[in-house]
Scaffold this active site. Structure first.
Site, PDB file in Angstrom:
ATOM      1  CG  HIS A 134      -0.387  -0.393   2.507  1.00  0.00           C
ATOM      2  ND1 HIS A 134       0.685   0.247   3.082  1.00  0.00           N
ATOM      3  CD2 HIS A 134      -0.748  -1.380   3.364  1.00  0.00           C
ATOM      4  CE1 HIS A 134       0.943  -0.334   4.254  1.00  0.00           C
ATOM      5  NE2 HIS A 134       0.108  -1.335   4.445  1.00  0.00           N
TER       6      HIS A 134
HETATM    7  P1  TYD Z   1      -2.577  -3.726   7.410  1.00  0.00           P
HETATM    8  O1  TYD Z   1      -2.462  -2.276   7.070  1.00  0.00           O
HETATM    9  O2  TYD Z   1      -3.209  -4.612   6.397  1.00  0.00           O
HETATM   10  O3  TYD Z   1      -1.156  -4.341   7.783  1.00  0.00           O
HETATM   11  P2  TYD Z   1       0.174  -4.410   6.875  1.00  0.00           P
HETATM   12  O4  TYD Z   1       0.371  -3.075   6.275  1.00  0.00           O
HETATM   13  O5  TYD Z   1       1.242  -4.786   7.830  1.00  0.00           O
HETATM   14  O6  TYD Z   1       0.024  -5.475   5.849  1.00  0.00           O
HETATM   15  O7  TYD Z   1      -3.334  -3.823   8.814  1.00  0.00           O
HETATM   16  C1  TYD Z   1      -3.745  -5.056   9.367  1.00  0.00           C
HETATM   17  C2  TYD Z   1      -4.986  -4.812  10.207  1.00  0.00           C
HETATM   18  O8  TYD Z   1      -4.692  -3.956  11.309  1.00  0.00           O
HETATM   19  C3  TYD Z   1      -6.110  -4.145   9.436  1.00  0.00           C
HETATM   20  O9  TYD Z   1      -7.323  -4.756   9.838  1.00  0.00           O
HETATM   21  C4  TYD Z   1      -6.114  -2.723   9.905  1.00  0.00           C
HETATM   22  C5  TYD Z   1      -5.553  -2.812  11.310  1.00  0.00           C
HETATM   23  N1  TYD Z   1      -4.776  -1.630  11.725  1.00  0.00           N
HETATM   24  C6  TYD Z   1      -5.262  -0.782  12.679  1.00  0.00           C
HETATM   25  O10 TYD Z   1      -6.388  -0.962  13.206  1.00  0.00           O
HETATM   26  N2  TYD Z   1      -4.520   0.303  13.063  1.00  0.00           N
HETATM   27  C7  TYD Z   1      -3.297   0.551  12.533  1.00  0.00           C
HETATM   28  O11 TYD Z   1      -2.637   1.555  12.923  1.00  0.00           O
HETATM   29  C8  TYD Z   1      -2.795  -0.338  11.534  1.00  0.00           C
HETATM   30  C9  TYD Z   1      -1.456  -0.103  10.898  1.00  0.00           C
HETATM   31  C10 TYD Z   1      -3.566  -1.418  11.155  1.00  0.00           C
END
Ligand code: TYD
Length: 141
Positions: free
Chosen positions: A55
């Site tokens: 992302h």
């Molecule tokens: P995600 O952004 O998909 O993780 P990565 O970038 O490591 O692949 O986030 C995983 C889950 O955590 C998603 O359901 C959103 C949640 N999340 C939060 O609630 N707060 C946050 O600050 C972050 C980074 C993720």
């Protein structure tokens, strides 16, 4: 500015002595982190086969540090690409807004600490690469 200059490697000072090591990180220009830290999260329990991230963010800036174990992060601005080995607790990489990132090659003991300049807002995450490339065309960054 090229991608290596935009996404610079931060090397934190190590206050080590015979008792062990200590790294201090402060936001808002007090240490190498170029923003005020609003949020901290860490990623662990991923393994070699997992790719995370995938992302870009319209608002948030990040610093990634593997405080234990190792991982890699692939970073692109849609033009250049760099791969950073996060393999020491005193090394971080700064990721500005509108940069696509993918974290992978996690060692079993990897704990990837992420410092962020904003509170969480899912609306500022771009999770589709083609959409990201399209948005770059209309972005001044
Ligand atoms: P995600 O952004 O998909 O993780 P990565 O970038 O490591 O692949 O986030 C995983 C889950 O955590 C998603 O359901 C959103 C949640 N999340 C939060 O609630 N707060 C946050 O600050 C972050 C980074 C993720």
């Amino acid at each position: 500015m090229n991608l290596k200059e935009k996404c610079r490697i931060l090397e934190f000072e190590d206050h080590g002595d015979d008792r062990g090591k200590l790294v201090v990180i402060e936001g808002d220009g007090y240490s190498e982190v170029p923003f005020d830290i609003k949020r901290v999260f860490y990623i662990y329990g991923s393994d070699e086969s997992i790719v995370r991230g995938k992302h870009a963010n319209t608002e948030s800036e990040f610093v990634l540090i593997n405080v234990a174990g190792k991982s890699k992060v692939r970073i692109t601005d849609g033009n250049e690409e760099i791969i950073v080995d996060l393999d020491r607790p005193k090394i971080g990489v700064y990721i500005p807004r509108m940069i696509w990132k993918e974290m992978y090659c996690f060692s079993k003991d990897s704990v990837l600490l992420v410092l962020a300049s904003t509170h969480y807002n899912s609306d500022e995450y771009i999770r589709d690469y083609d959409e990201y490339i399209e948005m770059l065309k209309h972005s001044s960054i």
